[in-house]
Structure formats: C-alpha cells, structure tokens
Design an enzyme around this catalytic site. Sequence first.
Site, PDB file in Angstrom:
ATOM      1  N   LYS A 102       8.683  -2.141  -0.580  1.00  0.00           N
ATOM      2  CA  LYS A 102       7.869  -2.542   0.451  1.00  0.00           C
ATOM      3  C   LYS A 102       6.646  -3.383   0.068  1.00  0.00           C
ATOM      4  O   LYS A 102       6.186  -3.166  -1.061  1.00  0.00           O
ATOM      5  CB  LYS A 102       7.200  -1.513   1.061  1.00  0.00           C
ATOM      6  CG  LYS A 102       8.286  -0.584   1.935  1.00  0.00           C
ATOM      7  CD  LYS A 102       8.721  -1.116   2.919  1.00  0.00           C
ATOM      8  CE  LYS A 102       9.480  -0.322   4.299  1.00  0.00           C
ATOM      9  NZ  LYS A 102       8.172   0.360   4.965  1.00  0.00           N
TER      10      LYS A 102
ATOM     11  N   CYS B 209     -34.449 -10.671  16.057  1.00  0.00           N
ATOM     12  CA  CYS B 209     -35.841 -11.540  16.422  1.00  0.00           C
ATOM     13  C   CYS B 209     -36.348 -10.825  17.894  1.00  0.00           C
ATOM     14  O   CYS B 209     -37.443 -10.902  18.042  1.00  0.00           O
ATOM     15  CB  CYS B 209     -35.923 -12.906  16.540  1.00  0.00           C
ATOM     16  SG  CYS B 209     -35.165 -13.278  17.995  1.00  0.00           S
TER      17      CYS B 209
ATOM     18  N   LYS C 179      13.178  -8.459   3.795  1.00  0.00           N
ATOM     19  CA  LYS C 179      13.207  -7.349   4.849  1.00  0.00           C
ATOM     20  C   LYS C 179      12.451  -7.605   6.007  1.00  0.00           C
ATOM     21  O   LYS C 179      11.205  -7.523   6.057  1.00  0.00           O
ATOM     22  CB  LYS C 179      12.609  -5.901   4.286  1.00  0.00           C
ATOM     23  CG  LYS C 179      12.908  -4.595   5.138  1.00  0.00           C
ATOM     24  CD  LYS C 179      12.241  -3.477   4.440  1.00  0.00           C
ATOM     25  CE  LYS C 179      12.728  -2.272   5.306  1.00  0.00           C
ATOM     26  NZ  LYS C 179      12.212  -2.181   6.473  1.00  0.00           N
TER      27      LYS C 179
ATOM     28  N   CYS D  84     -36.028 -17.282  15.755  1.00  0.00           N
ATOM     29  CA  CYS D  84     -34.874 -16.339  15.195  1.00  0.00           C
ATOM     30  C   CYS D  84     -34.817 -16.601  13.750  1.00  0.00           C
ATOM     31  O   CYS D  84     -34.280 -17.786  13.424  1.00  0.00           O
ATOM     32  CB  CYS D  84     -33.885 -16.509  15.999  1.00  0.00           C
ATOM     33  SG  CYS D  84     -32.659 -14.935  15.463  1.00  0.00           S
TER      34      CYS D  84
ATOM     35  N   TYR E 261      19.140 -12.408  12.530  1.00  0.00           N
ATOM     36  CA  TYR E 261      19.715 -12.553  11.193  1.00  0.00           C
ATOM     37  C   TYR E 261      20.594 -11.419  10.806  1.00  0.00           C
ATOM     38  O   TYR E 261      20.271 -10.298  11.241  1.00  0.00           O
ATOM     39  CB  TYR E 261      18.502 -12.607  10.277  1.00  0.00           C
ATOM     40  CG  TYR E 261      17.714 -13.814  10.124  1.00  0.00           C
ATOM     41  CD1 TYR E 261      17.961 -14.973   9.707  1.00  0.00           C
ATOM     42  CD2 TYR E 261      16.564 -13.527  10.834  1.00  0.00           C
ATOM     43  CE1 TYR E 261      16.947 -15.938   9.968  1.00  0.00           C
ATOM     44  CE2 TYR E 261      15.565 -14.529  10.934  1.00  0.00           C
ATOM     45  CZ  TYR E 261      15.913 -15.876  10.500  1.00  0.00           C
ATOM     46  OH  TYR E 261      14.903 -16.891  10.613  1.00  0.00           O
TER      47      TYR E 261
ATOM     48  N   GLU F 140      17.347 -10.027  -0.242  1.00  0.00           N
ATOM     49  CA  GLU F 140      17.159 -10.594   1.025  1.00  0.00           C
ATOM     50  C   GLU F 140      15.674 -10.151   1.536  1.00  0.00           C
ATOM     51  O   GLU F 140      15.066  -9.072   1.192  1.00  0.00           O
ATOM     52  CB  GLU F 140      17.942  -9.893   2.180  1.00  0.00           C
ATOM     53  CG  GLU F 140      19.523  -9.763   1.549  1.00  0.00           C
ATOM     54  CD  GLU F 140      20.330  -8.880   2.447  1.00  0.00           C
ATOM     55  OE1 GLU F 140      21.490  -8.820   2.300  1.00  0.00           O
ATOM     56  OE2 GLU F 140      19.748  -8.075   3.186  1.00  0.00           O
TER      57      GLU F 140
ATOM     58  N   CYS G 215     -28.465 -15.424  21.077  1.00  0.00           N
ATOM     59  CA  CYS G 215     -29.756 -15.127  21.213  1.00  0.00           C
ATOM     60  C   CYS G 215     -30.710 -16.466  21.557  1.00  0.00           C
ATOM     61  O   CYS G 215     -30.272 -17.553  21.097  1.00  0.00           O
ATOM     62  CB  CYS G 215     -30.210 -14.728  19.604  1.00  0.00           C
ATOM     63  SG  CYS G 215     -31.853 -15.075  19.352  1.00  0.00           S
TER      64      CYS G 215
ATOM     65  N   CYS H 222     -32.019  -9.854  20.967  1.00  0.00           N
ATOM     66  CA  CYS H 222     -31.587 -10.135  19.770  1.00  0.00           C
ATOM     67  C   CYS H 222     -31.802  -8.979  18.583  1.00  0.00           C
ATOM     68  O   CYS H 222     -33.157  -8.671  18.466  1.00  0.00           O
ATOM     69  CB  CYS H 222     -31.974 -11.352  19.319  1.00  0.00           C
ATOM     70  SG  CYS H 222     -31.700 -11.960  17.792  1.00  0.00           S
TER      71      CYS H 222
ATOM     72  N   ASP I 116      11.193  -7.376   9.832  1.00  0.00           N
ATOM     73  CA  ASP I 116      10.521  -6.497  10.487  1.00  0.00           C
ATOM     74  C   ASP I 116      10.655  -6.579  11.863  1.00  0.00           C
ATOM     75  O   ASP I 116       9.977  -7.075  12.723  1.00  0.00           O
ATOM     76  CB  ASP I 116       8.940  -6.401  10.188  1.00  0.00           C
ATOM     77  CG  ASP I 116       8.241  -5.123  10.448  1.00  0.00           C
ATOM     78  OD1 ASP I 116       8.912  -4.245  10.607  1.00  0.00           O
ATOM     79  OD2 ASP I 116       6.784  -5.114  10.584  1.00  0.00           O
TER      80      ASP I 116
HETATM   81  C1  9MJ Z   1      16.259  -5.932   7.023  1.00  0.00           C
HETATM   82  N1  9MJ Z   1      15.692  -5.066   7.948  1.00  0.00           N
HETATM   83  O1  9MJ Z   1      16.056  -6.925   6.986  1.00  0.00           O
HETATM   84  C2  9MJ Z   1      19.226  -4.110   5.695  1.00  0.00           C
HETATM   85  N2  9MJ Z   1      17.380  -5.232   6.412  1.00  0.00           N
HETATM   86  O2  9MJ Z   1      20.931  -3.086   4.840  1.00  0.00           O
HETATM   87  C3  9MJ Z   1      18.152  -5.934   5.379  1.00  0.00           C
HETATM   88  N3  9MJ Z   1      18.034  -4.223   6.504  1.00  0.00           N
HETATM   89  C4  9MJ Z   1      19.981  -2.635   5.723  1.00  0.00           C
HETATM   90  N4  9MJ Z   1      19.222  -5.190   5.113  1.00  0.00           N
HETATM   91  C5  9MJ Z   1      21.620  -1.797   5.196  1.00  0.00           C
HETATM   92  N5  9MJ Z   1      17.924  -7.453   4.890  1.00  0.00           N
HETATM   93  C6  9MJ Z   1      20.731  -1.001   5.973  1.00  0.00           C
HETATM   94  C7  9MJ Z   1      19.883  -1.921   6.413  1.00  0.00           C
END
Ligand code: 9MJ
Length: 670
Positions: A315, A412, A116, A433, A224, A114, A427, A409, A118
């Site tokens: 990551k 020049c 990750k 220039c 999600y 999946e 300028c 400038c 942020d």
């Molecule tokens: C994120 N941040 O998208 C988990 N996460 O599963 C996904 N975090 C997670 N899974 C267990 N897709 C602990 C955190």
Amino acid sequence: MPDKKIQHRIETLREEINGHNYLYYVLDAPEIPDSEYDRLLVELNKIEQQYPELITTDSPTQRVGAMPLDSFSEVQHEVPMLSLGNAFSEQDMEDFDKRIREGVEKDCIDYAAEPKLDGLAISLLYDNGLLVRAATRGDGRTGEDVTLNIRTIDAIPLKLRGNDFPAVLEVRGEVVMPKEGFEKLNQQQLKKGEKPFVNPRNAAAGSLRQLDPKITATRPLSFYSYGIGLIEGITLPEKHSQVMERLKSWGMRINPESEVVKGIKGCHAYYEKLAAKRNDLPDEIDGIVYKVDDIEFQNIMGFVSRAPRWAIARKFPAQEEMTKLLAIEVQVGRTGALTPVARLQPVFVGGVTVSNATLHNQDEIDRLDARVGDMVIIRRAGDVIPQVVSVVKSKREGKPRRFQLPATCPVCGSETARFEDEAVTFCTGGLYCEAQRKEAIKHFASRRAMNIDGLGDKLVEQLVDEGLINTIADLYKIEVEQLIKLERLGEKSAKNLVAALEKSKATTLAHFVFALGIHNIGETTAQTLTNHFATLENIMHADEAQLLAVPDIGPVVAENVITFFKQSHNLDVVKQLLDVGISWPKIKKKPVEQQPLAGKTFVVTGTLETMGRNDAKVALQELGAKVSGSVSKKTDYVVVGENPGSKASKAQDLGITILDEKALLKLLGQ
Ligand code: 9MJ
C-alpha cells in the site's frame, strides 16, 4: 427480407467498430478520430433500425439495455474471488519475498508487478467469446449480477477477439473511474444541485449500483483486467505475465504500467517508480500488487483463507484519513478575501502530518455542512494542499452550530461583505486592514494610481516590515534619514523617493479615487464617478439611489462605494491624506442635480463629423445627461449623425426630439 449485402455491411461495420475499440482501449493507439468512430456507429445503428431482425446482443449498438431493473440478482462465484494480503513497508515486502523464496526454494523470484487500482473488482464471464454475465466481487463467494451496467462500459468487449479463445473464460479485473472523468462528473453533479462524489472509487461504485443502465452509460467508467477465474477448453501458458498477454490478444485491457520485475530489489525499484508517477497516472491507485509470475510456484504457495500466499498488495501511504475538526479559523488574505481554515487533530495522511486544511469559502462550508467538533475525511494527494472531502455525519455528537463567516474582519474589525454571484467574502477595510496593508500600499503607489516614482513592491514590503509605515498616509511622513538606514537604499534614491512622494500629492480626483483601492473600482469607474459627482465629498456621501443613477454603475459598485466610505477607519485615512496636502484641480461644474442636462436621456446614432460619438457621449455626461444605447419611450433626445440606422426612424415613430450635429454643438455650448 434483407439481402446478403446488408448482412455483410453490418458485419463489416461491427468488426470495424470493435477493431477501433481494441486499438483505442487495449493498444492505446487509436487510428481514427472520435467523429469518424461515431459515424460508423451511426451507420450501423441506422441499418439495424431498418432490419431489427439482424440485431445481435453483441452488436456495439447494444450496450445500453432497454429497461431498468427492480433489483440485482445474486451470482455464485465458482472460483472464489480473492482478496490480497497487505504490505505497508519495505520490511513487510522483504518478509513476503523471503516466504516465497523459502517456499519454492529459489534465490530470486520474478514478480509480475501491477498498479493496485482503487475501483471495484468485477468478474466477466465469456461463453464462446460472448459476454454473458458480469458480477461484483461481493464477499468473494456471492456477488451481484451487474451485467447490464457492465455492458455499457466501452473498454469491456462484448465479444472476444480472434478465434483461439477458450470456450469458457472468466476475466477478472477492476472497474475504475479515471480521475479526469471523475472531476467532470462532479462538476455536473454540482451544476445539477446534486451531491458530488467523495472519490473516484465511490463514484464508480455508485455508478455500477444504478438499476437503470441508461444512467450507468453516462458515467465515465473504465476497466483493466488483472487475472482469470474459470477457464475451459485450452491450457494456459506457465506465467502470469503470459496469461495477461493472451487476455490482451482477446481484446481485454491490461494496465500499461504492468511489468515483470526481478527479486525484492526489482519490487522496491518499481514501487519507487510508481509512487513518483502516482499523481500523474490517469487512474487512482492505492498501491502495487506483486504476484509470483510463475504459476507453478503460485500453486506451490497456495492460499491462506481467501488470500493467495503468492501475491501481496504493497500500500501507498493513505491519501485519505479521518480526523476531528477542532476549530474553524478565519484568515484574511492580501486581497482582503476571508478564508475559513480547518484546524484539525493532527493526522498522518499522504505521507505528512496534516493539522490544517482550507475550507475555501462559505459555500464550501455549507456544502460540506462542516461544524466544529465533526469528524471529517481529509485528503492529501501528492503535493496538492490538504482538502476536507466530507463530514462523517454518523459521528456527529450533540447539536453543533452551523458555521458562518463573521460579519466583521477578524484582523481589523471592518465590516465584511459578499456580493451576489461571488463566492468570496471579503474585508472592506482595504487601506486600513493590516492583512491587506502591503497590497493596498502597492496599489496606491502604482503608476496608474498615485504614480509614486521609485516606490516599487519590494520597497513597500521593506517599509511595512521595518515598521516605517502602517497606512498609506504614513508614506508622506517618511524622511530621507529613515530611508537611508534601509538596506539597499542609497542617499540619492532616498531623496528621489521623498521628492516623488511630494510630487504625487498633486493628482486628479479620478486617480485618487482609484488609488483608494475600493473593491471593483477600476480606473474607468473611478473616472465615471468623478465625472458625475465632481467632488470627493459628493462621492463619499452618495446614497444608493444616487449611485445607481450614474451611467454604468450597478448595484455591486454602488454597495462597494457605500460600504467603503461607511468605515470610520477609511474616513480617517482619507482625512490624513488630505491633511498631508494631497489635492487635485477643482472640477468646474455643479453637482449633477444642478447640471443643465440632469435627468435627460440621450441616444447618439450615426457618424458625427466634428466630434466622435464617444466624445459626444462624454460631453453630454459631463453636463449631467444620461446616455443610453437604445431608443425607448424614456429617451428625451436622439442625436443623429450621417448614415443613421434604425434608431433614427424609431425616434421618429415615437415622436422623440431629434437633434442634428449642429444642434448638439449648440447644446454643448461649443
Ligand atoms: C487491483 N486492484 O488492481 C488484483 N488488483 O489479484 C490487481 N487486484 C488481485 N490484482 C488477485 N492488479 C486478487 C486481486
């Protein structure tokens, strides 16, 4: 007492609205336009206002609570909210896969992969299908109760779908702010004079931390789900991916990029696929989460401290890093714009080493309050050029001075200028220039300026690069022998060019003024200046008041003209051009003060028979008159043609002298 029909209509509307929400958020397949959806909500709201006793907390009208909170209360997570171990390389992933294979004694493992996200990890508690509590992760054991804020997020159902959901269900997932919403929110913040958010994660966090859910409701948040916590009342399927399908059937949104992949090879391929898509995804992601799909295997692997041994977060290279701002240098672009550039302690970010980043303009520097020596956050997302996102004020040492773009400038030495309502400082050197030279020469040679046949952009670049010309005046010193030595230029073309240069010397004053490339002086303005002042000397020596007296010349143009002709190098170039023989027919009229209609204001209205209204205006201007669009006490004459409008009657009311077309022609000496 509302009857059964009303109750029924309310229930139908709620079901319909929830159904459309599901289509939109979970299935990503909306069936009706937003306007239709809004109509359903309006109707439901109206009935509920009439029969408040029928309002329930899970009604789609009840997302935004009434009262702001004083503070958030604590929530204990019965099943701790986990964190994830990290992998930073293929090797880390291979080590992880090996541990799993050895742990469960299998050759090839299925992984649920999946994105990750942020954002912020959130737990949603559904009791008999109703959302009763939402909490932040906090330290994994204790979080904060953000139920009222979470209820405002449309992607989170207030009520689970269907009738096979468990009696108690805790859904876990990530609250995010999609990139598009983030950009819009930041534009609004700037418009309101408030600080923009540094990134979508911070914006999402800030939005959930609002004590007033009405504010959260205005923020473009989404959600999600990626797992479950507490569950009572049913047994779940054996695979993580199947559990996610069940969640989906109950109305929870699952990331559409999720997939089950086979073995370490599948993991690597998925990583490459998503890394390539990363910048095109609607949400900010910082890596991939791999979870052993088989829950029995998950149980075998167990946990270390608070992280599962059956999952890992691979990551992506960080898109933001902190580094030191070593210096701010100023570059002058082809158009003369001064751009401040941050020189940075080299830092590895977004997959490359970055040692420069643009600071755009003075406003941006002021907004960031970036000063030399500061620690700054650099962001490089995808192929986007590196940006300075923010200054880490807590790390500022001493009292560094605020940075100001220079008054002259750096290339020049000409004065720099910045006009009201414009972000750029530029300028004023123009012709002189070095940074602007090529552009200035191209403009000078162009068809609507000096119209030098055969001197195209490519050739200009070649001439400057070969050192044959430095200023536009040098153009007229080029000889055929020098040109022939250039690559790609035959004798015939060389001769033609020299002839074209010679021919271009005979021009008009308006073309010449336009060709000088003074900022904001287009063809029309050049013509206006010429009509009004008649000679180059008059234009060069005009002061602000004289320039502002010219119709259609405002303060920006006036300042540009004055600044341009104040620069001694510009005066040099102009002199050289005149010395090589550039000339134009004398404009046979006296300077404006001595013109017959100087100081008189005219308004022309109605249809003129022998000359168009526009021609009449130009003719009046050429005699020194000011032509205005509306009649006022300051108007001296109103010229009235056929079918005049209200202007004629207003002139009569004010007692202004009215001229018919015959009188006008007489006045113009025709
Ligand atoms: C994120 N941040 O998208 C988990 N996460 O599963 C996904 N975090 C997670 N899974 C267990 N897709 C602990 C955190």
